[in-house]
Scaffold this motif. Structure first.
Motif, PDB file in Angstrom:
ATOM      1  N   LYS A  11      38.666  42.274  46.870  1.00  0.00           N
ATOM      2  CA  LYS A  11      39.172  41.851  45.448  1.00  0.00           C
ATOM      3  C   LYS A  11      40.740  41.864  45.652  1.00  0.00           C
ATOM      4  O   LYS A  11      41.321  40.924  44.957  1.00  0.00           O
ATOM      5  CB  LYS A  11      38.725  42.526  44.497  1.00  0.00           C
ATOM      6  N   ASN A  12      41.135  42.946  46.460  1.00  0.00           N
ATOM      7  CA  ASN A  12      42.596  42.909  46.612  1.00  0.00           C
ATOM      8  C   ASN A  12      43.255  41.658  47.466  1.00  0.00           C
ATOM      9  O   ASN A  12      44.526  41.485  46.985  1.00  0.00           O
ATOM     10  CB  ASN A  12      43.118  44.060  47.377  1.00  0.00           C
ATOM     11  N   GLU A  13      42.396  41.283  48.280  1.00  0.00           N
ATOM     12  CA  GLU A  13      42.967  40.031  48.927  1.00  0.00           C
ATOM     13  C   GLU A  13      42.943  38.896  48.011  1.00  0.00           C
ATOM     14  O   GLU A  13      43.878  38.067  48.189  1.00  0.00           O
ATOM     15  CB  GLU A  13      41.883  39.597  50.169  1.00  0.00           C
ATOM     16  N   ILE A  14      42.163  38.540  47.076  1.00  0.00           N
ATOM     17  CA  ILE A  14      41.981  37.652  46.123  1.00  0.00           C
ATOM     18  C   ILE A  14      43.185  37.881  45.198  1.00  0.00           C
ATOM     19  O   ILE A  14      44.040  36.990  44.765  1.00  0.00           O
ATOM     20  CB  ILE A  14      40.847  37.398  45.260  1.00  0.00           C
ATOM     21  N   LYS A  15      43.430  39.129  44.529  1.00  0.00           N
ATOM     22  CA  LYS A  15      44.493  39.512  43.865  1.00  0.00           C
ATOM     23  C   LYS A  15      45.996  39.214  44.179  1.00  0.00           C
ATOM     24  O   LYS A  15      46.748  38.674  43.822  1.00  0.00           O
ATOM     25  CB  LYS A  15      44.436  40.886  43.336  1.00  0.00           C
ATOM     26  N   ASP A  16      46.011  39.400  45.681  1.00  0.00           N
ATOM     27  CA  ASP A  16      47.314  39.406  46.231  1.00  0.00           C
ATOM     28  C   ASP A  16      47.686  37.908  46.267  1.00  0.00           C
ATOM     29  O   ASP A  16      48.702  37.236  46.148  1.00  0.00           O
ATOM     30  CB  ASP A  16      47.315  39.811  47.635  1.00  0.00           C
ATOM     31  N   TYR A  17      46.557  37.075  46.499  1.00  0.00           N
ATOM     32  CA  TYR A  17      46.718  35.719  46.866  1.00  0.00           C
ATOM     33  C   TYR A  17      46.895  34.940  45.433  1.00  0.00           C
ATOM     34  O   TYR A  17      47.933  34.044  45.441  1.00  0.00           O
ATOM     35  CB  TYR A  17      45.357  34.820  47.134  1.00  0.00           C
ATOM     36  N   ILE A  18      46.392  35.387  44.360  1.00  0.00           N
ATOM     37  CA  ILE A  18      46.685  34.829  43.128  1.00  0.00           C
ATOM     38  C   ILE A  18      48.267  35.403  42.711  1.00  0.00           C
ATOM     39  O   ILE A  18      48.990  34.670  42.091  1.00  0.00           O
ATOM     40  CB  ILE A  18      46.044  35.437  41.892  1.00  0.00           C
ATOM     41  N   LYS A  19      48.545  36.666  42.990  1.00  0.00           N
ATOM     42  CA  LYS A  19      50.142  36.924  42.595  1.00  0.00           C
ATOM     43  C   LYS A  19      51.061  36.192  43.299  1.00  0.00           C
ATOM     44  O   LYS A  19      52.080  36.062  42.695  1.00  0.00           O
ATOM     45  CB  LYS A  19      50.174  38.468  43.092  1.00  0.00           C
ATOM     46  N   GLU A  20      50.674  36.193  44.771  1.00  0.00           N
ATOM     47  CA  GLU A  20      51.658  35.100  45.525  1.00  0.00           C
ATOM     48  C   GLU A  20      51.737  33.626  44.950  1.00  0.00           C
ATOM     49  O   GLU A  20      53.239  33.356  44.768  1.00  0.00           O
ATOM     50  CB  GLU A  20      50.988  34.810  46.987  1.00  0.00           C
TER      51      GLU A  20
END
Length: 609
Positions: A425-434
């Motif tokens: 989920k950290n990969e998804i959250k980082d993608y959204i944050k970017e």
């Protein structure tokens, strides 16, 4: 009717076929006359019935043929009838059959001592003791031992009673129907017929089935069980299936018929194996693999060894796809010599490091599915499909979900049947944050993020969005999420941005979804913006996915009319000379001209009316 399948084993001269003939009056054959009778079921098989009980025998005369066909048929056996002559006792060929039965994991056996009339009582009792003593070396469950002579009707009748007293098939219903083809033929006027043993689940007339090897779907037009037309065939039934729209040339012995979507094919499988006494499996050597009714050459690649092993793990590589499931038994032979038996641990080949693969196989060998899931999730960071568990672990969806629920640090999407490592989920959250960091005016929904991260299910994305809201990074408004640092409503600003984008693109506007993706806005929001601009006549919709700024359209129309004035007409060729546009744009603009009353179309040309 209850069905039991009994396979025979034993030395060639110990009276197997004669015994079967004495029990049921039949001797299986595979003559042309037999094939021409119609949808006949047991070309080299026979059966006997009593009330609602049916016992089918699988018996093929000839030693070498017997070994191969015993392996081919053994996946369908419920019990093995070990036939041993009272005169000769256990012979080397008998030992080989016993070893193969043991390698295939068949535990329930019936011992029949034949030709009892040719020895006295003391010799018969001595042979019985010798046989039982020998069988102690193996982990068999002997249902009973019976001494017979085909010339002694009383002994044959006693054996019949004993056979009908044993329990029905011990096979457990599995998640889906499977059927290994052991014969294919085409009686006149009937079409293609296959025979085999029903495994996994029953099959029904008019049911759709899937032939794995040629990836073709078919339908069961008719079913016969022991020469009788039936509506269904249950587990452990010897059945003949009349298949619709399948050419006989597209099927062969060993092909697997099942239900679509359950089994994928791979050119390799991972197994555990154990060799016979004084035998070893050699690394990087080719062997004959027997699985179901199929025989195929495979190359053996041992784990942790480049010479040979008596027991261990190995990968089998083939020149064609293998369609297998977890737990299936296999035999490896070299020429006429049986080398080892094995169990399929990993029927799905994943890209994994060798140490990781070994840990996976060790877990699967113990049926430790929780640990197996953990290893697989390391290789499938972007989700492991639960639906594959029917093939991977022979588990139902419910069983697979329950195993996953016992794991920590995973997210289970029960609707989409996918398991994710929770740290993904950290990969998804980082993608959204970017996205929101680069574009403060981004307005995305769960579904629009799902379009970009196709591997992530909407439920998993929602978990990430909820956490970003709780972290005060995003604000949730209706179905959209916006940057928490921007408080004002910037929908109007987005409308102006889209309008300016179309104005800048002039007469070559990009498709709307490209604009939405570039601006990081949700597709529904983008559609609403274009609808608003269209209603204000600031943007003109020319086609389903082609919108143009009104000023750009007016400009191109004016230029097109000037071409007509100069050339007397406009068509694709002279239009293309002035504007190096794709046909999509050229044809669209020419069609748009037809909306003007002063323009008329003559063949391919537009002229002034």
């Amino acid at each position: 009717m209850s069905n039991i399948i009994i396979g025979t084993a034993g030395h060639i001269d110990h009276g197997k076929t004669a015994l079967i003939r004495a029990l049921n009056g039949l001797e299986g054959d595979s003559t042309n006359e037999e094939k021409e009778r119609g949808i006949t079921i047991d070309l080299s098989f026979s059966n006997m019935s009593k009330g609602q009980q049916n016992i089918a025998f699988i018996d093929v005369p000839g030693h070498e043929k017997l070994v191969k066909n015993m392996i081919a048929g053994a996946f369908g056996f419920d019990y093995v009838m070990l036939v041993i002559s009272a005169i000769e006792g256990i012979k080397p060929q008998t030992v080989e059959h016993i070893e193969i039965i043991n390698l295939l994991g068949l535990k329930e056996i019936i011992v029949v001592i034949t030709k009892k009339d040719l020895v006295n009582k003391e010799e018969l009792e001595l042979k019985k003791e010798e046989i039982l003593e020998f069988l102690k070396e193996f982990d068999f469950e002997i249902k009973f031992i019976s001494c017979v002579s085909i010339y002694d009707e009383t002994s044959i009748e006693k054996l019949k009673i004993q056979l009908f007293s044993i329990k029905n098939s011990t096979k457990q219903e599995e998640n889906f129907f499977r059927f290994y083809v052991d014969r294919v033929f085409s009686p006149k006027g009937i079409g293609t017929v296959v025979t085999g043993t029903v495994l996994g689940k029953k099959c029904l007339i008019d049911e759709k089935v899937f032939i794995c090897q040629n990836q073709k779907e078919s339908k069961i037009k008719n079913i016969q069980v022991h020469n009788q037309n039936v509506l269904e065939a249950n587990i452990s039934s010897r059945a003949a299936l009349n298949l619709q729209n399948v050419n006989i040339t597209n099927l062969k012995k060993g092909d697997l018929i099942t239900k679509k979507g359950h089994i994928r094919g791979f050119d390799g499988i991972d197994i555990s194996f154990k060799c016979l006494k004084n035998k070893k499996l050699n690394h990087n050597q080719t062997y004959n693999l027997f699985i179901g009714a199929k025989k195929i050459d495979v190359k053996v690649l041992l784990f942790d060894c480049i010479t040979n092993l008596e027991t261990g793990f190995a990968t089998l590589k083939a020149n064609e796809q293998l369609f297998t499931i977890f737990g299936e038994k296999i035999i490896l032979r070299s020429g006429n010599e049986t080398i080892c038996g094995g169990t399929i641990l990993n029927p799905i080949i994943d890209p994994m490091k060798k140490n990781q693969k070994k840990r996976l196989l060790e877990a699967l060998d113990k049926k430790d599915f929780t640990s197996a899931y953990k290893e697989l999730l390391e290789a499938h960071k972007k989700g492991l499909g639960i639906i594959s568990s029917t093939q991977r672990f022979a588990l139902s969806h419910e069983e697979a979900i329950n195993f996953a629920k016992n794991m920590s640090d995973v997210f289970i999407d029960e609707k989409e049947l996918v398991i994710y490592p929770l740290d993904t989920k950290n990969e998804i959250k980082d993608y959204i944050k970017e996205i929101y960091t680069k574009n403060s005016y981004a307005l995305l929904s769960n579904s629009s993020i799902n379009l970009r991260l196709k591997w992530a299910s909407q439920a998993f994305i929602q978990l990430c969005l909820d956490e970003l809201v709780n972290e005060n990074f995003l604000i949730h408004e209706t179905s959209l999420y916006k940057n928490a640092n921007i408080k004002e409503d910037f929908t109007k600003d987005l409308e102006n941005i889209v309008l300016q984008r179309l104005k800048d693109e002039d007469i070559e506007p990009t498709a709307p979804y490209n604009i939405y993706d570039d601006l990081d806005i949700d597709r529904k929001l983008g559609d609403d913006i274009l609808k608003s601009l269209t209603s204000k006549k600031q943007v003109i919709r020319l086609q389903h996915n082609l919108f143009i700024h009104f000023e750009s359209l007016n400009k191109i129309v004016k230029t097109m009319k000037e071409i007509i004035k100069k050339d007397g007409y406009i068509e694709l060729s002279n239009f293309k000379q002035r504007f190096d546009l794709s046909r999509k744009y050229l044809i669209t603009y020419l069609d748009y001209l037809d909306n003007y009353s002063d323009i008329k179309k003559v063949d391919t040309k537009r002229i002034f009316s």
